[in-house]
Design an enzyme around this catalytic site. Structure first.
Site, PDB file in Angstrom:
ATOM      1  CG  HIS A   1      -2.192  -1.199   1.081  1.00  0.00           C
ATOM      2  ND1 HIS A   1      -2.991  -1.536   2.107  1.00  0.00           N
ATOM      3  CD2 HIS A   1      -2.692  -1.995  -0.162  1.00  0.00           C
ATOM      4  CE1 HIS A   1      -3.333  -2.689   1.665  1.00  0.00           C
ATOM      5  NE2 HIS A   1      -3.442  -2.323   0.339  1.00  0.00           N
TER       6      HIS A   1
ATOM      7  CG  HIS B   1      -7.347 -10.226  -7.224  1.00  0.00           C
ATOM      8  ND1 HIS B   1      -6.741 -10.173  -8.537  1.00  0.00           N
ATOM      9  CD2 HIS B   1      -7.347 -12.173  -7.705  1.00  0.00           C
ATOM     10  CE1 HIS B   1      -6.456 -11.153  -9.673  1.00  0.00           C
ATOM     11  NE2 HIS B   1      -7.556 -12.292  -8.703  1.00  0.00           N
TER      12      HIS B   1
ATOM     13  CB  SER C   1      -5.580  -2.116  -2.558  1.00  0.00           C
ATOM     14  OG  SER C   1      -6.416  -2.815  -2.989  1.00  0.00           O
TER      15      SER C   1
ATOM     16  CD  GLU D   1     -12.753  -9.931  -4.290  1.00  0.00           C
ATOM     17  OE1 GLU D   1     -13.563 -11.707  -4.045  1.00  0.00           O
ATOM     18  OE2 GLU D   1     -12.303  -9.798  -3.820  1.00  0.00           O
TER      19      GLU D   1
ATOM     20  CG  ASP E   1      -3.016  -8.107  -3.388  1.00  0.00           C
ATOM     21  OD1 ASP E   1      -2.535  -8.573  -2.909  1.00  0.00           O
ATOM     22  OD2 ASP E   1      -4.289  -7.047  -2.662  1.00  0.00           O
TER      23      ASP E   1
END
Length: 283
Positions: free
Chosen positions: A18, A41, A102, A120, A166
Site C-alpha cells: 500500500h 482483486h 487498496s 472482486e 493482488d
C-alpha cells in the site's frame, strides 16, 4: 474461494504494497489529467482490526501496528505521509481500529476527476465492497474474476493510471498466471503502470518468476522486495514483493530510502532484507 484477507489485513505485506501504491498515486496526481486505478482483486474495502479474523492472527500488530506511530527520519516520514494520512482518515480519534484495503486507500488519495474500478468475485467480499463504494461517484465495484478484469478493462478511457494485481495465491501456478496476465494486458496498454504483488516463501520459485517476467522483454520493470523473516520455512510468508511496470521515475530512489527502515521495523529481531532493482530497463 476460501481466502479471507481480514486475517492478514495490515500485515507487513499490506504495508509495503500500500505504500508503493500510495507513492504511485502521488506521482499520478502531479499531472492535471484524470487517471484510473484498476484493482483486480479488491477485497472488502476495509477491515476492522478488532474483528474476529484480524484479532485471531494479530498479523497487523507486526505490520501497520509497528509503523502507525513510529518515528523515522524526516525524509522517510515525508514519503510515508500520504499513506499514513489515508489511514488516519479511517481512524479520526487516533486509535488504530480500521485498516483500509487498496480500493479505499486509493480513493482517499484520488482527486475529483480520477476514477477507481474495483473488482472482486467472492460473493461476501464483493457485497461488502459494493456497499463501501456505492456513495462515491468516482468509484465502481464490479463482481468479476480478477484475472478476467486484468485483460478486460485495459486500456482505460483516461489512458493514464495504474493496475494493481493482488491475487490471493490460493491455487498452484498463480505466479505463472501473473506473468501471463501481465503479458496479455501489456499488449493492450503499453503505457500504463502495473503493480503485481507476490508472496515470498520459496526463493527458488521467486527467482524463476523473475526470469519469466524478464523474458517478456517489457522495457521498464522494477522489482521491489522486502524480507522480514529468514527464508528457512518455505511454507511461511517470509517476504513480500512487487513487480512495477512503467513505474514513476522517482519510485526507485524513494523505495531505496523507504524499504530499509520499514523492513527493519517489521522484521523478526530486526533481521530484514530488501532490494529495489531493475529486471529490465531502457537504455
Amino acid at each position: 474461494m476460501n481466502y479471507r484477507h481480514a486475517y492478514h489485513a495490515g500485515n507487513f505485506a499490506d504495508v509495503i504494497k500500500h505504500i508503493v501504491l500510495s507513492r504511485v498515486i502521488v506521482h499520478l496526481r502531479e499531472k492535471p489529467a484524470a487517471f484510473r486505478i484498476i484493482d483486480t482483486h479488491a477485497g472488502t474495502g476495509k477491515t476492522n482490526l478488532s474483528g474476529a479474523e484480524a484479532s485471531r492472527t494479530g498479523e497487523w500488530r507486526n505490520g501497520i501496528g509497528r509503523i502507525f506511530d513510529a518515528a523515522f527520519t524526516p525524509n522517510v516520514e515525508s514519503l510515508l505521509q500520504p499513506y499514513l494520512d489515508a489511514i488516519k482518515q479511517f481512524n479520526p480519534r487516533g486509535n488504530l481500529l480500521i485498516y483500509p484495503g487498496s480500493p479505499m486507500l486509493a480513493l482517499s488519495l484520488m482527486r475529483a476527476q480520477d476514477r477507481l474500478l474495483a473488482c472482486e468475485l467472492e460473493p461476501v467480499a464483493a457485497a461488502a465492497l459494493t456497499k463501501q463504494l456505492r456513495t462515491d461517484k468516482r468509484a465502481k465495484a464490479v463482481t468479476i474474476d480478477g484475472w478476467t478484469a486484468l485483460s478486460a478493462y485495459v486500456p482505460p478511457v483516461e489512458r493514464r493510471g495504474a493496475v494493481l494485481v493482488d491475487p490471493p495465491f490460493e491455487q498452484p501456478g498463480e505466479l505463472d498466471r501473473l506473468a501471463e496476465g501481465l503479458a496479455d494486458a501489456y499488449r493492450k496498454w503499453t503505457t500504463g503502470t502495473y503493480l503485481l504483488w507476490y508472496p515470498i516463501k520459496n526463493p527458488r520459485e521467486i527467482d524463476a518468476f523473475a526470469r519469466k517476467i524478464t523474458k517478456l522483454a517489457i522495457p521498464k520493470v522494477l522489482r521491489i522486495e522486502a524480507m522480514v523473516h529468514e527464508p528457512r520455512d518455505i511454507d511461511r510468508l517470509n517476504g513480500t514483493g512487487l513487480i512495477a511496470v512503467n513505474p514513476p521515475w522517482m519510485l526507485e530512489s524513494e523505495l531505496s530510502m523507504l524499504l530499509p527502515p520499514l523492513a527493519s521495523a517489521m522484521a523478526d529481531n530486526g533481521r530484514s532484507g530488501f532490494r529495489v532493482d531493475w529486471l529490465t530497463r531502457e537504455k
